[in-house]
Enzyme design. Structure first.
Site, PDB file in Angstrom:
ATOM      1  N   ASN A  24       0.867  -1.171   0.000  1.00 29.84           N
ATOM      2  CA  ASN A  24       0.000   0.000   0.000  1.00 29.84           C
ATOM      3  C   ASN A  24       0.911   1.230   0.000  1.00 29.84           C
ATOM      4  OD1 ASN A  24      -1.813   2.032   0.463  1.00 29.84           O
ATOM      5  ND2 ASN A  24      -2.266   1.458   2.592  1.00 29.84           N
TER       6      ASN A  24
ATOM      7  N   LYS B 131       0.141   4.210  -0.441  1.00 22.64           N
ATOM      8  CA  LYS B 131      -0.546   5.430   0.045  1.00 22.64           C
ATOM      9  C   LYS B 131      -0.264   6.585  -0.930  1.00 22.64           C
ATOM     10  CE  LYS B 131      -0.272   3.595   4.675  1.00 22.64           C
ATOM     11  NZ  LYS B 131      -0.302   3.827   6.103  1.00 22.64           N
TER      12      LYS B 131
ATOM     13  N   HIS C 236      -9.632   1.439   4.715  1.00 25.20           N
ATOM     14  CA  HIS C 236      -8.370   1.658   5.432  1.00 25.20           C
ATOM     15  C   HIS C 236      -8.616   2.657   6.574  1.00 25.20           C
ATOM     16  CE1 HIS C 236      -4.320   3.007   6.333  1.00 25.20           C
ATOM     17  NE2 HIS C 236      -3.917   1.867   5.831  1.00 25.20           N
TER      18      HIS C 236
ATOM     19  N   GLU D 294      -7.061   5.145   7.520  1.00 27.59           N
ATOM     20  CA  GLU D 294      -6.904   6.556   7.136  1.00 27.59           C
ATOM     21  C   GLU D 294      -8.156   7.059   6.433  1.00 27.59           C
ATOM     22  OE1 GLU D 294      -3.137   5.960   5.177  1.00 27.59           O
ATOM     23  OE2 GLU D 294      -2.294   5.524   7.139  1.00 27.59           O
TER      24      GLU D 294
ATOM     25  N   GLU E 139      -5.672  -4.296  10.744  1.00 28.70           N
ATOM     26  CA  GLU E 139      -4.688  -3.223  10.914  1.00 28.70           C
ATOM     27  C   GLU E 139      -5.015  -2.422  12.167  1.00 28.70           C
ATOM     28  OE1 GLU E 139      -2.495  -2.339   7.005  1.00 28.70           O
ATOM     29  OE2 GLU E 139      -4.146  -0.933   7.211  1.00 28.70           O
TER      30      GLU E 139
ATOM     31  N   GLY F 258       2.065   2.941  10.806  1.00 30.90           N
ATOM     32  CA  GLY F 258       3.010   4.038  10.618  1.00 30.90           C
ATOM     33  C   GLY F 258       3.644   4.526  11.906  1.00 30.90           C
TER      34      GLY F 258
ATOM     35  N   SER G 296       3.109  -1.374  10.650  1.00 35.94           N
ATOM     36  CA  SER G 296       4.554  -1.370  10.925  1.00 35.94           C
ATOM     37  C   SER G 296       5.224  -2.724  10.710  1.00 35.94           C
ATOM     38  CB  SER G 296       4.830  -0.841  12.342  1.00 35.94           C
ATOM     39  OG  SER G 296       4.399   0.507  12.458  1.00 35.94           O
TER      40      SER G 296
END
Ligand code: PGA
Length: 254
Positions: free
Chosen positions: A9, A11, A92, A94, A163, A169, A206
């Site tokens: 991904n 992003k 996701h 985000e 996730e 991140g 991560s």
């Protein structure tokens, strides 16, 4: 038996090397794992071209919940397919936190994606507060049940990515035990929601070359959704190698 899935991904980033170099490096991973790359929309076709005849799948990071029409700025799943896409990441964290996507919206996107022939990579995961309060399991079930209700009929094959938001991140990875536990909850819930489902559950948050082997050793983990470490084949490839090594031994995907 389905292959473990190693999913990049990117992003809103591009890798440090060229698409050709990235693909070339990933080509010689063992066929025990499936590799997929999700670049930003404008680069779908370029990455498709770089993939050429290599056994690597293309995906997008988001899609519209509608098939076509007056939705300025949106991209329909059928358009992703036409650009050579096979997968689409949906829900996701985000998208959930920064763009207000609810389980209902996510479910509708899953429905549209499936209708248009894309395979959704459906993301779920709890935030730090929820985990500390001891109710991560409740939230995971709520996300799955809410999404499934809005999606209607689910396909016979699905990819779900676990996730945990606190691990994305941040450099904080879920321990293999936490991840395996969450994966068991997801598998149990999905077997109730869609009996007979062939399900692959990816871990994301991560993932690095350093922690990939211990995570891969969990039989509940059927692959990885990788953000930061997917931006260079120097890191992404060893993650794939760790996954392939574990896939060769005890992996069970049903
Ligand atoms: P990360 O991102 O690997 O950079 O934590 C994973 C993701 O958000 O998909």
């Amino acid at each position: 038996m389905m292959r473990s899935l190693l999913f990049a991904n990117w992003k809103m980033n591009l890798p440090e090397e060229s698409f050709q170099e990235f693909v070339a490096a990933m080509r010689d991973l063992p066929p025990a794992i499936e590799v997929a790359i999700a670049p930003p929309f404008p680069f779908l076709s370029e990455v498709r071209e770089a993939i050429g005849s290599a056994d690597i799948a293309l995906g997008a990071q988001n899609c519209a919940e509608k098939g076509s029409g007056a939705f300025t700025g949106e991209v329909a799943p059928s358009m992703i397919r036409r650009a050579g896409g096979r997968y689409v990441i949906i829900g996701h964290s985000e998208r959930r936190t920064l763009f207000g996507e609810t389980d209902e919206v996510i479910g509708r996107k899953i429905r549209q994606a499936v209708n248009d022939g894309l395979a959704p990579v459906w993301c779920v995961g709890e935030d730090e507060k929820t985990r500390e309060a001891g109710v991560a399991e409740v939230l995971l079930e709520t996300q799955l049940r809410g999404g499934a209700a809005a999606a209607g009929e689910l396909p016979a094959e699905l990819v779900i990515a676990y996730e945990p938001v606190w691990a994305i991140g941040t450099g904080k990875t879920a321990t293999p035990e936490i991840a395996a536990d969450a994966h068991r909850i997801i598998r149990r819930t999905m077997s109730q929601l869609r009996p007979g489902l062939t399900l692959r559950i990816l871990y994301g948050g991560s993932v690095t070359p350093e922690n990939a082997a211990s995570l891969s050793a969990q039989e509940e983990i059927n692959g990885f959704l990788v953000g930061g470490a997917s931006l260079t084949s120097r890191k992404f490839k060893p993650i794939g190698a760790a996954l392939a090594a574990a896939a060769g031994s005890t992996k069970k995907v049903d």
